[in-house]
Design a protein around this motif. Structure first.
Motif, PDB file in Angstrom:
ATOM      1  N   ILE A 246     -38.219  -2.287  33.190  1.00 15.09           N
ATOM      2  CA  ILE A 246     -36.894  -1.652  33.204  1.00 15.09           C
ATOM      3  C   ILE A 246     -37.137  -0.142  33.187  1.00 15.09           C
ATOM      4  O   ILE A 246     -37.787   0.368  32.271  1.00 15.09           O
ATOM      5  CB  ILE A 246     -36.062  -2.081  31.980  1.00 15.09           C
ATOM      6  N   TYR A 249     -35.407   3.205  29.014  1.00 16.89           N
ATOM      7  CA  TYR A 249     -35.094   2.503  27.772  1.00 16.89           C
ATOM      8  C   TYR A 249     -35.198   3.485  26.612  1.00 16.89           C
ATOM      9  O   TYR A 249     -36.125   4.291  26.539  1.00 16.89           O
ATOM     10  CB  TYR A 249     -36.058   1.339  27.542  1.00 16.89           C
ATOM     11  N   ALA A 254     -30.779   0.343  27.770  1.00 17.30           N
ATOM     12  CA  ALA A 254     -31.598   0.318  28.982  1.00 17.30           C
ATOM     13  C   ALA A 254     -30.743   0.710  30.177  1.00 17.30           C
ATOM     14  O   ALA A 254     -29.516   0.543  30.170  1.00 17.30           O
ATOM     15  CB  ALA A 254     -32.201  -1.069  29.195  1.00 17.30           C
ATOM     16  N   ARG A 255     -31.415   1.214  31.215  1.00 19.44           N
ATOM     17  CA  ARG A 255     -30.700   1.597  32.430  1.00 19.44           C
ATOM     18  C   ARG A 255     -31.565   1.269  33.641  1.00 19.44           C
ATOM     19  O   ARG A 255     -32.773   1.520  33.652  1.00 19.44           O
ATOM     20  CB  ARG A 255     -30.371   3.094  32.411  1.00 19.44           C
ATOM     21  N   LEU A 274     -34.389  -9.862  29.007  1.00 21.68           N
ATOM     22  CA  LEU A 274     -33.726  -8.561  29.019  1.00 21.68           C
ATOM     23  C   LEU A 274     -32.545  -8.546  28.047  1.00 21.68           C
ATOM     24  O   LEU A 274     -32.371  -7.605  27.262  1.00 21.68           O
ATOM     25  CB  LEU A 274     -33.248  -8.234  30.432  1.00 21.68           C
ATOM     26  N   VAL A 278     -32.193  -5.798  24.729  1.00 24.25           N
ATOM     27  CA  VAL A 278     -31.305  -4.636  24.738  1.00 24.25           C
ATOM     28  C   VAL A 278     -29.945  -4.986  24.147  1.00 24.25           C
ATOM     29  O   VAL A 278     -29.558  -6.151  24.076  1.00 24.25           O
ATOM     30  CB  VAL A 278     -31.121  -4.066  26.163  1.00 24.25           C
ATOM     31  N   LEU A 281     -26.677  -2.186  28.298  1.00 30.14           N
ATOM     32  CA  LEU A 281     -27.343  -2.102  29.599  1.00 30.14           C
ATOM     33  C   LEU A 281     -26.463  -1.336  30.564  1.00 30.14           C
ATOM     34  O   LEU A 281     -25.280  -1.650  30.727  1.00 30.14           O
ATOM     35  CB  LEU A 281     -27.629  -3.498  30.157  1.00 30.14           C
TER      36      LEU A 281
END
Length: 356
Positions: A246, A249, A254-255, A274, A278, A281
């Protein structure tokens, strides 16, 4: 020497923080650890090194300030050799180091790796300790046993009480001794604040931006800067022997771009990992979906299902409103549920952080 409590009080006085009794209750634990590590070690042939202090396992719901307090603590360690690292990133480093150690023909790859870590730090500060991968679960007990034996002190945050780590995991009975080791070597403290500061900052914030243009990108950047307060670094999830990366973070946020998550051959296990890792997101550039990108659309449906079930807070930019994303081709009927979930996930207060 300024105590953590004095620094905390100063931040309250200048308006940076708001007084929180649950946060204040843990400050003494941080000061206890720092004060013990600052005591000079008297050297001599017959002098025994003092026992290291108990570490700290700080757990509690999302947005309560665990990472903020730990960052403040690490900043006050002065000359104490220490390292602050996300737990997932640390375990990836350990796997890589063990792989290199095996090339030398050693019988036990954990021993030299642990010794190398212990030679460089007296304190390890981990953010977000959680175990989702069986490979991590099988080595973490012996690794930490070696670190503790070498005198390394561990401070960690987690969203789970120790007894819930690796819950329902494969061969969990082999992992249980590590839980007991945590209780033996670390003070377990719950940060039981009723206030979710991250959710407060999200209140009234737009979380679905359309169309996915430069203006939406700037708005997404602003949300990330406000909530994360850090550029972040890549997060690598180990899923069934594969690495899922990812791009950004930080502190359970997260992005990634749509292509990072749905343009690659990822499946339910990847999205579940995932969703486990997280709490917020951000997804950039969700395109219009249909027969031309049918496989990506199917993965997107699976991803949203995983995020929805785990109550992950979703912030995204998309080509169109949820109901207008998938207008032609096979799968339009099935996408109606996804569109409905995307709408529901936009509601203020929706997400895991309200449930923790």
């Amino acid at each position: 020497m300024t105590s953590l409590r004095e620094t905390y009080d100063a931040l309250i006085q200048d308006g940076t923080l708001h007084a929180d009794p649950a946060q204040e209750a843990v400050l003494a634990e941080f000061d206890r650890i720092r004060d013990a590590l600052l005591v000079p070690v008297k050297k001599g042939l017959f002098r025994k090194a003092p026992e290291p202090p108990m570490g700290l396992y700080l757990w509690g719901g999302v947005g309560r300030g665990k990472s903020m307090l730990m960052d403040m603590f690490v900043a006050h360690l002065e000359e104490i050799p220490s390292r602050r690292v996300h737990f997932h990133a640390f375990m990836q480093e350990i796997h890589a180091a063990m792989h290199e150690a095996r090339k030398t023909g050693v019988d036990d790859a954990i021993a030299p790796v642990a010794a190398d870590v212990a030679s460089s730090v007296r304190l390890l500060a981990f953010d977000e300790m959680q175990i989702t991968d069986i490979t991590d679960a099988m080595i973490v007990g012996r690794l930490f046993q070696a670190l503790f034996a070498a005198g390394v002190v561990v401070v960690t945050t987690s969203n789970r009480i120790p007894d819930a780590l690796y819950k329902d995991g494969l061969n969990r009975n082999l992992f249980v001794p590590f839980i007991e080791l945590i209780k033996e070597k670390m003070v377990v403290h719950e940060l039981a604040s009723p206030k979710d500061y991250r959710q407060d900052r999200l209140a009234g914030t737009q979380v679905y931006f359309t169309p996915a243009n430069a203006e939406a990108r700037a708005a997404m950047d602003a949300v990330w800067d406000d909530l994360a307060g850090d550029a972040g670094s890549p997060l690598t999830l180990r899923v069934k022997g594969r690495d899922v990366v990812i791009p950004q973070y930080h502190n359970a946020m997260a992005r990634a771009r749509f292509h990072d998550l749905c343009g690659k051959p990822l499946g339910p296990a990847d999205y579940l990992a995932l969703a486990e890792a997280v709490r917020v997101l951000m997804i950039d550039d969700i395109p219009s979906l249909g027969r031309t990108n049918f496989n990506e659309a199917k993965r997107f449906v699976t991803l949203i299902d995983a995020l929805y079930e785990a109550q992950v807070r979703l912030i995204c930019s998309a080509a169109a409103a949820p109901e207008m994303l998938y207008l032609e081709g096979e799968g339009t009927f099935e996408f109606e549920r996804t569109a409905s979930r995307l709408r529901e996930m936009q509601a203020e207060g929706w997400g895991k952080s309200t449930a923790d």
